[in-house]
Design an enzyme around this catalytic site. Structure first.
Site, short mmCIF file in Angstrom:
data_model
loop_
_atom_site.label_atom_id
_atom_site.label_comp_id
_atom_site.label_asym_id
_atom_site.label_seq_id
_atom_site.Cartn_x
_atom_site.Cartn_y
_atom_site.Cartn_z
N THR A 277 0.81 -1.22 0.00
CA THR A 277 0.00 0.00 0.00
C THR A 277 0.84 1.27 0.00
O THR A 277 1.97 1.27 0.52
CB THR A 277 -0.88 0.01 1.27
OG1 THR A 277 -1.43 1.32 1.43
CG2 THR A 277 -0.09 -0.32 2.52
N TYR B 8 -1.68 0.59 10.17
CA TYR B 8 -1.90 -0.14 8.93
C TYR B 8 -0.63 -0.10 8.07
O TYR B 8 -0.11 -1.14 7.63
CB TYR B 8 -3.09 0.47 8.16
CG TYR B 8 -3.23 -0.04 6.76
CD1 TYR B 8 -3.41 -1.40 6.52
CD2 TYR B 8 -3.19 0.83 5.67
CE1 TYR B 8 -3.54 -1.88 5.22
CE2 TYR B 8 -3.32 0.36 4.38
CZ TYR B 8 -3.49 -0.99 4.15
OH TYR B 8 -3.61 -1.46 2.87
#
Ligand code: UDP
Length: 334
Positions: A123, A146
């Site tokens: 990501t 995250y």
């Protein structure tokens, strides 16, 4: 398309991105395809009935090891993950447990079963710095759990590949949105937090309004800018990555984005143009962990994988997201 010789395991294949990847793999006629998903956020309905589906978790080492051996898997496409930044701030352990420990577990099983190719869904959150034109060489300093959980997993994969005969492609996704143009798949997530999904749910009157999280960012209209990439283009990047690994050219870290961004307000305006209705919005405080601007530099993926996106069009992305939402609701099109 000619038949592809790979035996592939897709973790998280019943999820939003996973189901599009699985569909692309089916189109490419891979020799063997297995989907592993714990259905925590995925839906079996996103997969065709004839898929070899295994209900299970990436934290179950015995299951993974048996599956890799039995199916003679040579390529793992690892998408199973938790992906919501605000949730990662509230419940960081869930992210380290699932994304980091889960990937370690899977890597261990891959090494023991001599898996050759590993494609990892990472990501843009690993960069953590507000930037335009983010290159893969930019520093990685996540600002939320995250991003940290995914960056740690990247590092474990990189180190594993140094010591074992395994090559990888790490795909760093920017903001994935839209749905398969046929609407046979899309984002089914119930409590959506991502902008385009939340916006089309508002347009479909599933939720009363869309909250705009912050209007004082240092951007031209004060709202955050993101690089939205159509999920089908992203799915095809996985096929190109597999091809690259099959050619034994080594490993790579690649951004997946279109290289240009749209603000929250621009997304809303585009949706209003499509529906010809104004979208009910509410100005809300900025959300923890959000960066003003996250836009990819994508020259590396284009040159290395010959990746040629087909849907680099924000209106098309939103149209397909809306069409899928309407299909789910079974209501008339605008
Ligand atoms: N956003 C918003 N309202 C929403 C959801 C998102 O204003 O209901 C904003 C969010 O603050 C961010 C951008 O839209 O600036 C993209 O957020 P999203 O959750 O889609 O992706 P992220 O970049 O956080 O992974």
């Amino acid at each position: 398309m000619s038949k592809n010789v790979n035996s592939v395991l897709v973790t998280g294949g019943a999820g939003y991105i996973g189901s599009h990847v699985v569909s692309a793999l089916l189109d490419a006629q891979v020799t063997n395809l297995v989907v592993l998903d714990n259905l925590s956020t995925g839906f079996k309905e996103s997969l065709t009935k004839d898929i070899n589906f295994v209900l299970g978790d990436i934290q179950d080492f015995c299951l993974l090891s048996k599956l890799l051996a039995k199916e003679r898997i040579d390529t793992v496409i690892h998408l199973a993950a938790k992906t919501v930044i605000p949730e990662s701030i509230t419940f960081p352990q869930r992210y380290y447990q699932n994304n980091t420990f889960g990937t370690l577990n899977l890597l261990q099983a891959c090494v023991e079963n001599k898996v050759k190719n590993f494609i990892y869904s990472s990501t843009a959150a690993v960069y953590g710095k507000a930037e335009h034109n983010i290159a893969e060489t930019c520093s990685t300093k996540p600002i939320n759990p995250y991003g940290h959980s995914k960056l740690m997993a990247e590092q474990m994969l990189i180190d594993t590949a140094k010591s074992y005969p395994l090559n990888y492609v790490i795909l760093r996704y920017f903001n994935v949105a839209g749905a398969d143009p046929s609407t046979k798949m899309g984002q089914r997530t119930l409590n959506a937090t991502h902008l385009i999904k939340a916006a089309v749910q508002t347009a479909c009157k599933i939720v009363p309004y869309l909250a705009i999280f912050g209007t004082d960012y240092p951007t031209p209209d004060g709202t955050c800018i993101r690089d939205y990439i159509h999920v089908s283009d992203l799915a095809n990047a996985h096929l190109s990555a597999m091809q690259y690994l099959n050619e034994e050219k080594g490993s790579a870290i690649l951004n997946c984005g279109y290289g240009r961004g749209y603000s929250v307000k621009q997304v809303i305006k585009t949706l209003e143009k499509i529906t010809n209705e104004s979208l009910p919005v509410l100005i809300a405080p900025a959300r923890a962990g959000d960066l003003p601007q996250v836009v990819a530099q994508n020259t590396k993926i284009k040159s290395l994988l010959k990746w040629a996106p087909q849907f680099d069009d924000i209106e098309f992305i939103i149209r397909t997201a809306l069409a899928f939402e309407q299909k789910m609701l079974n209501i008339k099109h605008f």
